[in-house]
Design an enzyme around this catalytic site. Structure first.
Site, PDB file in Angstrom:
ATOM      1  N   HIS A  72       3.173  38.850 132.088  1.00 34.92           N
ATOM      2  CA  HIS A  72       3.086  39.769 133.232  1.00 34.92           C
ATOM      3  C   HIS A  72       1.815  40.621 133.144  1.00 34.92           C
ATOM      4  CE1 HIS A  72       4.134  43.814 134.957  1.00 34.92           C
ATOM      5  NE2 HIS A  72       4.360  43.047 136.004  1.00 34.92           N
ATOM      6  N   GLU A  75      -1.093  38.597 134.219  1.00 30.90           N
ATOM      7  CA  GLU A  75      -1.119  38.478 135.687  1.00 30.90           C
ATOM      8  C   GLU A  75      -1.839  39.688 136.307  1.00 30.90           C
ATOM      9  OE1 GLU A  75       1.213  40.405 138.873  1.00 30.90           O
ATOM     10  OE2 GLU A  75       2.711  39.327 137.696  1.00 30.90           O
ATOM     11  N   HIS A  76      -1.490  40.885 135.823  1.00 32.54           N
ATOM     12  CA  HIS A  76      -2.167  42.081 136.352  1.00 32.54           C
ATOM     13  C   HIS A  76      -3.665  42.018 136.104  1.00 32.54           C
ATOM     14  CE1 HIS A  76       0.754  45.496 137.325  1.00 32.54           C
ATOM     15  NE2 HIS A  76       1.497  44.412 137.246  1.00 32.54           N
ATOM     16  N   GLU A 147       5.402  50.847 136.103  1.00 32.38           N
ATOM     17  CA  GLU A 147       6.193  49.768 136.707  1.00 32.38           C
ATOM     18  C   GLU A 147       7.492  49.569 135.913  1.00 32.38           C
ATOM     19  OE1 GLU A 147       4.085  46.069 137.098  1.00 32.38           O
ATOM     20  OE2 GLU A 147       5.752  45.087 138.113  1.00 32.38           O
TER      21      GLU A 147
END
Lengths: 428, 421
Positions: A72, A75-76, A147
């Site tokens: 993840h 991905e950012h 997040e």
């Protein structure tokens, strides 16, 4: 491979079709031209998600273990290249760009109504061009930390992860996709490059594009921008996972107005490409929990459930579960009702009329999906990553028998494999 | 796509949107009525009951049985507020007849179900049937209790409550828990009858081909009701408070939230809408780039404009000790626009993003219905392309004036406990 290999994939049942191209770079490309639609949606994804925490390639002597949440995080970070952020590039074309990481995949996508070829160029370019530095990695820790906090405040997220944590002993599906604030603190640029080089190999990736597009235009851009990759023999390992659950119940208090529950059954994982099991399980949970069933009516009348009650199948590499969920002040009573219904069906068999209706309903919903550009693009990439063809679900549902579904209910929905996860209301 | 609207008389509009690319048919009926504390919960309940039963299909179980046999057709309702109004929405969607395996007419059956749900509900002795009513009421009470579960939307609802205090828009569309508890099967039925008589009605039909039976069914069914309705005005700008109101509460959450209502004194809705996108409507907006990306102050910081209440809503998720910094940066970015510091690229990117969003609505039946209902509410029924041309005509000066017309009216803060205790 020196040439692209093209095939037309057609549904036996409906005649719907799409194009599959095994590109010479190693990439699998799926295209569905949808004339009359204004939008285009493209997804460029890798079979790399939060569960892929231990891996090696043919050239590595040892397995590499990486911190939870790194897929993840990557991905950012891929959204930022050396010159500017990817959002800036899409801002110049008007496309809506985004990305997501799930348990077993990371996808980058855009949807647009104009300039799709230019957007496809942006997509293919930035995903193949990582740029990680100490500074930009450090900066991201704060945003992802926020997040993580935000998702931990979502009761439907907590109830699901608590369920998985109690269902699985070792499998990394039990870990939050974004990791924890502590685990992401261990991520650095070097680790990100290691993961990128391993998983962002075109042989491990899929491009799916649907809508107002032309195959020849797409392939021309792919031929130009895709850099051929050597298949490195990627191998992911998962810890041995017992068949038993870790614990049957978990309760947590949160500031919620209505208590939530998930009741999930840990089933043996499906073999890659076993769509029949997936469809049989999908029909099975509808038969047990369908709103036209006696059990549903009984629970509703007793006030055990409300209209949020439903079921779904959650499956991937090394995990498979059937999950019922909803809001209830008496989740234990709901569990008893569901256990009773499973026993009853196992004993009496499945009512053929009910089976026919549920199958028809599922068939209708799969057909309706084909009328939505985003749904089609997602269907093609999800199927490819799970080892299916896009129309396998429609064809399999049409051919499914009540006996297939009964077998799943009898053999796999065992009471001792169920976990109940509850988010209870916190008294203020 | 071919759009056409006719009047069925008695303040009832019927719009058809025909596009052969669709494989489904959809109907949406909007019963437009005011949002009032006296009737909000009852309307919500009535709408729910209409979608789960009717006089011919008296139980939810039977309704689901019928719908699943019709290839998973759906019937539903919603009751969201729109400014000071509360349009009660009843909708249905089904697969077009050409996909029926045995050649049966799904459409004919669905039209019967829709007619019976709306015009012949399950009623016994002047009240909704008790069982269906009880299920709907429990559902509504759970919905009201569950509003706090989604912290972001809860924060926005608390902001609305404060910002529109004394106006209908400040009242929840579900009604309060107490209102909901007090509704009976009889009062809900009375409210339903009143609704069918007095509501302004807009009906939408989206399908791959024309079907005159649909308008005919509604025309005949409404003919049995003695209508007495009026036209509603959707736009009702909220007056600015003399002083900024602040509401805050502490909850056991990990992430704090805050939301702002900036009320406008301008009527330039296109400029205000474009301004909201430039400020916080896209990942290249001023808030996203500066508050999130450059300063890492929060995970989301978004802005949107409400034409009905004429205000900008800004909301973000943030650590408690960064609320002030995020607030200061939001104000600084808004001031930048007031001073004319806005680039051609920022305006261009916002316009491109809006054009993309507007054109995309034509690709789904629900997008088409939302679009044509939205422009109906705005008072001018125009296509997405025509609407965009108006948006593209907004000048830099109009954007600056729109920004200058804004004043912070209300601030809501949800504070996390863990950083203080």
């Amino acid at each position: 491979m020196s040439e692209n290999v093209r095939e037309l994939l057609v549904s036996r049942k409906t005649g719907e079709s799409c194009i599959h191209v095994k590109h010479r770079s190693g990439l699998d490309i799926f295209i569905r031209e949808m004339p009359g639609f204004s939008t285009v949606q493209a997804l460029f994804g890798t079979k790399y998600g939060s569960v892929n925490t231990m891996f090696k390639t043919a050239g590595d002597a040892e397995y590499t273990s990486v911190p939870n949440g790194i897929a993840h995080f990557l991905e950012h970070k891929l959204f930022e290249n050396e010159e500017c952020g990817v959002f800036e590039l899409y801002a110049r074309t008007g496309a809506a760009g985004n990305a997501f990481t799930s348990f077993d995949k990371t996808c980058y996508l855009f949807s647009c109504t104009k300039n799709y070829t230019e957007n496809l160029r942006i997509l293919l370019d930035f995903v193949q061009k990582p740029y990680f530095t100490k500074e930009n990695v450090d900066k991201e820790q704060g945003i992802i930390g926020q997040e993580i906090r935000m998702t931990n405040d979502r009761p439907e997220w907590r109830v699901f992860f608590n369920l998985l944590r109690n269902m699985y002993h070792e499998h990394p599906v039990r870990i939050d996709i974004a990791g924890t604030e502590e685990s992401i603190a261990q991520i650095n640029a070097e680790l990100l490059y290691k993961c990128y080089d391993t998983f962002y190999n075109l042989n491990n990736m899929v491009l799916s594009i649907a809508g107002n597009v032309r195959e020849d235009e797409i392939l021309k851009i792919c031929d130009e921008l895709l850099r051929p990759c050597e298949d490195k023999g990627l191998e992911c390992v998962f810890p041995d996972e017992p068949e038993e659950i870790a614990a049957p119940e978990i309760y947590e208090k949160q500031p919620v107005g209505a208590s939530l529950f998930q009741l999930g059954c840990k089933c043996p994982p499906a073999e890659t490409g076993d769509i029949k099991k997936l469809m049989a399980a999908t029909v099975a949970i509808s038969i047990i929990g369908d709103a036209s069933s006696e059990m549903y009516g009984r629970m509703l009348n007793k006030g055990l459930i409300n209209s949020t009650f439903g079921g779904e199948i959650f499956s991937g590499n090394g995990y498979f579960s059937a999950i019922f969920s909803g809001e209830s002040a008496q989740p234990e009573a709901v569990r008893q009702e569901i256990f009773g219904e499973i026993k009853r069906i196992s004993r009496e068999g499945i009512d053929e009329k009910l089976f026919g209706r549920i199958r028809k309903s599922l068939y209708g919903s799969l057909i309706r999906e084909l009328n939505n550009v985003g749904a089609v693009a997602n269907l093609m990439i999800n199927s490819a990553m799970s080892g299916f063809k896009p129309f396998d679900a429609i064809d399999t549902v049409s051919e499914l028998t009540a006996e297939d579904v009964l077998r799943f209910i009898r053999d796999e929905l065992r009471e001792d494999r169920f976990v109940l996860s509850v988010i209870e209301r916190m008294e203020s | 796509m071919n759009y056409k609207r006719i009047s069925l008389g008695d303040n009832i509009g019927f719009s058809t949107i025909i596009d052969e690319k669709f494989n489904t048919c959809s109907v949406s009926v909007k019963l437009i009525t005011e949002l009032s504390p006296e009737t909000a919960a009852a309307k919500y309940l009535a709408a729910d009951i209409l979608s789960i039963s009717n006089s011919n299909i008296p139980t939810l179980a039977e309704m689901n049985e019928r719908l699943s046999a019709l290839y998973g057709a759906s019937v539903g309702s919603s009751c969201s507020s729109r400014g000071d109004l509360q349009p009660v929405s009843f909708s249905a969607s089904w697969l077009h007849d050409r996909f029926a395996i045995n050649g049966e007419s799904i459409t004919a059956e669905m039209l019967e179900i829709i007619r019976d749900c709306l015009f012949s509900p399950n009623v016994i002795d002047g009240a909704f049937e008790e069982e269906a009513f009880r299920i709907a009421k429990n559902d509504l009470l759970d919905t009201i209790d569950g509003q706090i579960n989604d912290k972001r939307s809860y924060a926005i609802s608390q902001l609305h409550k404060k910002a529109f205090e004394g106006e209908p828009a400040g009242y929840p569309e579900t009604g309060s828990r107490e209102d909901a508890e007090n509704v009976t099967a009889e009062t809900a039925y009375k409210v339903y009858r009143e609704l069918m008589k007095t509501a302004q009605v807009e009906i939408f039909y989206v399908a791959p081909e024309e079907n005159d039976d649909v308008a005919e069914m509604f025309r005949n069914a409404f003919a049995g009701i003695k209508r007495c309705s009026r036209q509603y005005k959707f736009r009702a700008p909220s007056p600015l408070k003399p002083e900024t109101a602040v509401a805050e509460e502490t909850l056991d959450v990990r992430q704090s939230k805050f939301a702002l209502a900036l009320k406008s004194s301008s009527d330039d809705i296109f400029a205000l809408k474009l301004l909201s996108v430039i400020l916080g409507g896209t990942p290249s907006s001023k808030f996203f780039v500066n508050v999130r990306e450059k300063q890492s102050l929060c995970y989301y910081c978004a802005c949107r404009y409400s034409e009905t209440k004429n205000y900008l809503l800004i909301d973000c998720g943030v650590e408690r000790d960064k609320i002030q910094a995020a607030y200061d940066e939001i104000c600084r970015q808004t001031d930048e626009v007031k001073q004319g510091n806005i680039t051609d690229e920022e305006i261009g990117a916002a316009l491109l993003s809006l054009e993309n969003a507007y054109l995309a609505v034509q690709d789904t039946p629900s997008g088409c219905i939302s679009w044509y209902f939205d422009v109906f509410c705005s008072g001018e029924i125009i296509t997405p392309e025509e609407y965009f041309r108006k948006m593209a005509g907004v000048t830099r000066e109009r954007l600056i004036d729109a920004a200058k017309s804004l004043t912070i009216d209300t601030i809501y803060k949800m504070l996390s406990k863990e950083e203080t205790e």
